[in-house]
Scaffold this motif. Structure first.
Motif, PDB file in Angstrom:
ATOM      1  N   TYR A  36      13.250   6.522  -1.560  1.00 14.22           N
ATOM      2  CA  TYR A  36      13.601   6.287  -0.223  1.00 14.22           C
ATOM      3  C   TYR A  36      14.678   6.792   0.530  1.00 14.22           C
ATOM      4  N   TYR A  43       8.891   8.590  -0.668  1.00 13.49           N
ATOM      5  CA  TYR A  43       7.634   7.644   0.168  1.00 13.49           C
ATOM      6  C   TYR A  43       8.120   8.155   1.460  1.00 13.49           C
ATOM      7  N   THR A  58      -4.372   3.410  -5.842  1.00 17.00           N
ATOM      8  CA  THR A  58      -4.171   2.087  -5.925  1.00 17.00           C
ATOM      9  C   THR A  58      -5.473   1.157  -5.521  1.00 17.00           C
ATOM     10  N   VAL A  60      -6.292  -0.161  -2.944  1.00 12.97           N
ATOM     11  CA  VAL A  60      -6.559   0.234  -1.731  1.00 12.97           C
ATOM     12  C   VAL A  60      -7.242   1.656  -1.535  1.00 12.97           C
ATOM     13  N   GLY A  91       4.870  -2.991   2.723  1.00  9.23           N
ATOM     14  CA  GLY A  91       4.335  -1.733   2.018  1.00  9.23           C
ATOM     15  C   GLY A  91       3.126  -1.345   2.358  1.00  9.23           C
ATOM     16  N   HIS A  93       2.161   1.343   3.657  1.00  6.77           N
ATOM     17  CA  HIS A  93       1.827   2.825   3.532  1.00  6.77           C
ATOM     18  C   HIS A  93       1.279   3.551   4.716  1.00  6.77           C
ATOM     19  N   LEU A 121       5.420  -5.351   8.059  1.00 11.09           N
ATOM     20  CA  LEU A 121       6.903  -5.174   7.656  1.00 11.09           C
ATOM     21  C   LEU A 121       7.075  -3.901   7.148  1.00 11.09           C
ATOM     22  N   PRO A 123      10.216  -0.744   6.655  1.00 14.48           N
ATOM     23  CA  PRO A 123      11.664  -0.060   7.189  1.00 14.48           C
ATOM     24  C   PRO A 123      11.483   1.360   7.528  1.00 14.48           C
ATOM     25  N   ASN A 161       0.539  -5.442  -1.609  1.00 18.71           N
ATOM     26  CA  ASN A 161      -0.030  -4.778  -2.621  1.00 18.71           C
ATOM     27  C   ASN A 161       0.819  -3.618  -3.143  1.00 18.71           C
ATOM     28  N   GLU A 162       1.070  -3.712  -4.539  1.00 20.25           N
ATOM     29  CA  GLU A 162       1.974  -2.703  -5.254  1.00 20.25           C
ATOM     30  C   GLU A 162       3.244  -2.547  -4.424  1.00 20.25           C
ATOM     31  N   LEU A 163       4.115  -3.618  -3.906  1.00 17.86           N
ATOM     32  CA  LEU A 163       5.302  -3.457  -3.327  1.00 17.86           C
ATOM     33  C   LEU A 163       6.059  -4.008  -4.184  1.00 17.86           C
ATOM     34  N   PHE A 167      10.376  -1.490  -5.882  1.00 19.82           N
ATOM     35  CA  PHE A 167      11.670  -1.673  -5.562  1.00 19.82           C
ATOM     36  C   PHE A 167      12.607  -1.111  -6.590  1.00 19.82           C
TER      37      PHE A 167
HETATM   38  C1  LIG Z   1       3.363   1.892  -4.175  1.00 17.37           C
HETATM   39  S1  LIG Z   1       3.358   2.044  -2.421  1.00 17.37           S
HETATM   40  C2  LIG Z   1       2.043   0.950  -2.328  1.00 17.37           C
HETATM   41  C3  LIG Z   1       1.275   1.423  -1.182  1.00 17.37           C
HETATM   42  C4  LIG Z   1      -0.078   0.482  -0.567  1.00 17.37           C
HETATM   43  N1  LIG Z   1       0.485  -1.009  -0.623  1.00 17.37           N
HETATM   44  C5  LIG Z   1      -1.041   0.449  -1.568  1.00 17.37           C
HETATM   45  O1  LIG Z   1      -1.306  -0.451  -2.129  1.00 17.37           O
HETATM   46  O2  LIG Z   1      -1.887   1.710  -1.596  1.00 17.37           O
HETATM   47  C6  LIG Z   1       4.891   1.223  -2.250  1.00 17.37           C
HETATM   48  C7  LIG Z   1       5.029   1.095  -0.504  1.00 17.37           C
HETATM   49  O3  LIG Z   1       6.044  -0.007  -0.464  1.00 17.37           O
HETATM   50  C8  LIG Z   1       6.996   0.444   0.478  1.00 17.37           C
HETATM   51  N2  LIG Z   1       8.259  -0.327   0.450  1.00 17.37           N
HETATM   52  C9  LIG Z   1       9.326  -0.330  -0.160  1.00 17.37           C
HETATM   53  N3  LIG Z   1      10.072  -1.105   0.027  1.00 17.37           N
HETATM   54  C10 LIG Z   1       9.737  -1.728   1.102  1.00 17.37           C
HETATM   55  C11 LIG Z   1      10.245  -2.852   1.951  1.00 17.37           C
HETATM   56  N4  LIG Z   1      11.476  -3.492   1.784  1.00 17.37           N
HETATM   57  N5  LIG Z   1       9.646  -3.476   3.017  1.00 17.37           N
HETATM   58  C12 LIG Z   1       8.075  -2.947   3.179  1.00 17.37           C
HETATM   59  N6  LIG Z   1       7.877  -1.833   2.606  1.00 17.37           N
HETATM   60  C13 LIG Z   1       8.544  -1.296   1.528  1.00 17.37           C
HETATM   61  C14 LIG Z   1       6.956   1.845   0.303  1.00 17.37           C
HETATM   62  O4  LIG Z   1       7.627   2.728   1.460  1.00 17.37           O
HETATM   63  C15 LIG Z   1       5.580   2.193  -0.262  1.00 17.37           C
HETATM   64  O5  LIG Z   1       4.864   2.688   1.121  1.00 17.37           O
END
Ligand SMILES: C[S@@+](CC[C@H](N)C(=O)[O-])C[C@H]1O[C@@H](n2cnc3c(N)ncnc32)[C@H](O)[C@@H]1O
Length: 364
Positions: A36, A43, A58, A60, A91, A93, A121, A123, A161-163, A167
């Protein structure tokens, strides 16, 4: 994809400088910078990193069916809430999943679409830009918030999904001689980033350690390693606090309340991905490969319940999506028959995404 030589991303140099000033760096900090950093983080670089042309796929990237099934399920939940409602996605993307969901609702549930705001949501300003482009035709219906703190109360669904697996995590090891936990940090030695145990005494992660009986600790192998994410837990707590009425949902791979910590994963679950393959060295090339670890659904479940949510279901993606598909075929056969069955199979097959991926649904 061309190989990127070690250190080509300026992040490696920046991390080395921070280690040289402050000493070995907790892995959570390393992962935060690698994924990040506002300019060089993984990302932040380009939208194609997730998907068939990128480093990992993923649900998606399988196709629109994932969003179509979620839209059907969300519509059922939102139908039970009067007045304006929201779907809040974290998340998001490049906005593909949001687009699949909004398209399905516009085509199949006009009354709901008319009272729905889609809240993203996000950042990252760069990701918000990709999403705005992808969702241009839904401009009037979509809003962005940099964080949960800035978001309004949600009557509806908050989901990701996959958020949770993305972290930053603390890697925690067991020192059998000292009979205590320590933290794995990252240092620079012999021209490479390397693991280094540090003794951090009262690290904030200590409160989250599994409550293991003494008999188990007596036989725990030296350096047995687990992960704990303070940030994922804080996010789940904040999301639960934002939910006025409706559901909080996470889809991800990870441990459930009954299978964490895992006896068969003595080195933990941190993984690196590049060009659809595992990378051997998760510390190499920061910013150029994805880093991830199992979501901890057990801790999320506990946190949600602590702040007043009810746990409705913790199940596999296979059961969740097959159940949704079966309901669609029953209540709206034409819509169910219109779905691409091969995509349903990929998303639900036990050996593909059906079993490793799991779904936690809590409600208020
Ligand atoms: C593994 S990717 C998943 C992308 C998408 N959801 C998918 O399933 O194809 C994780 C995503 O979470 C985002 N992300 C990380 N921390 C976040 C936060 N605090 N709030 C929102 N998004 C966040 C990242 O920037 C990244 O795009």
């Amino acid at each position: 994809m061309c190989a990127v030589p070690q250190g080509a991303n300026p992040l490696a140099k920046m991390i080395r400088a921070e280690i040289s000033n402050d000493g070995p760096m907790p892995f959570a900090r390393f992962m935060e910078l690698a994924l990040y950093h506002p300019e060089f983080g993984y990302y932040e670089k380009d939208a194609d990193r997730v998907g068939r042309r990128g480093d990992f796929v993923t649900s998606v990237s399988v196709g629109a069916v994932f969003g179509q099934l979620l839209a059907f399920r969300f519509a059922e939940w939102l139908g039970a809430i009067d007045g304006p409602v929201r779907i809040a996605e974290a998340g998001a993307h490049d906005g593909s999943l949001a687009c699949d969901i909004l398209e399905w609702l516009a085509a199949n549930d006009e009354p709901l679409s008319g009272r729905l705001t889609y809240t993203i949501l996000e950042p990252s300003a760069r990701c918000q830009g990709w999403q705005a482009k992808r969702l241009a035709k839904f401009d009037a219906q979509v809003e962005w918030h940099d964080s949960l703190a800035d978001a309004p109360e949600i009557r509806g669904v908050i989901f990701s999904n996959e958020l949770l697996d993305a972290f930053p995590i603390h890697r925690i090891g067991w020192d059998a001689a000292k009979r205590d936990w320590f933290e794995w940090a990252v240092t620079w030695r012999d021209d490479a980033f390397r693991w280094e145990p540090i003794d951090v005494g009262g690290g904030a992660w200590r409160a989250l350690l599994p409550a293991w009986p003494i008999e188990l600790l007596n036989v725990l192998p030296d350096r047995y390693t687990i992960e704990l994410s303070l940030q994922a837990n804080a996010w789940w707590r904040a999301a639960a606090g934002k939910l006025a009425v409706g559901k909080l949902v996470a889809l991800d791979y990870g441990h459930g309340p009954d299978d964490w910590p895992a006896a068969n994963q003595p080195n933990g679950t941190v993984r690196g991905y590049r060009s659809q393959k595992f990378v051997d060295d998760v510390l190499a090339n920061p910013g150029e490969q994805d880093l991830t670890a199992h979501a901890n659904f057990g801790l999320a479940k506990r946190i949600g319940e602590e702040v007043g949510l009810q746990t409705e279901e913790f199940t596999s993606q296979e059961r969740f999506l097959n159940g949704t598909f079966a309901e669609m075929l029953k209540s709206a056969p034409a819509l169910g028959q219109a779905l691409d069955v091969r995509q349903v199979q990929t998303l639900t097959h036990p050996a593909q995404m059906g079993r490793p991926f799991r779904v936690l649904i809590q409600s208020r």
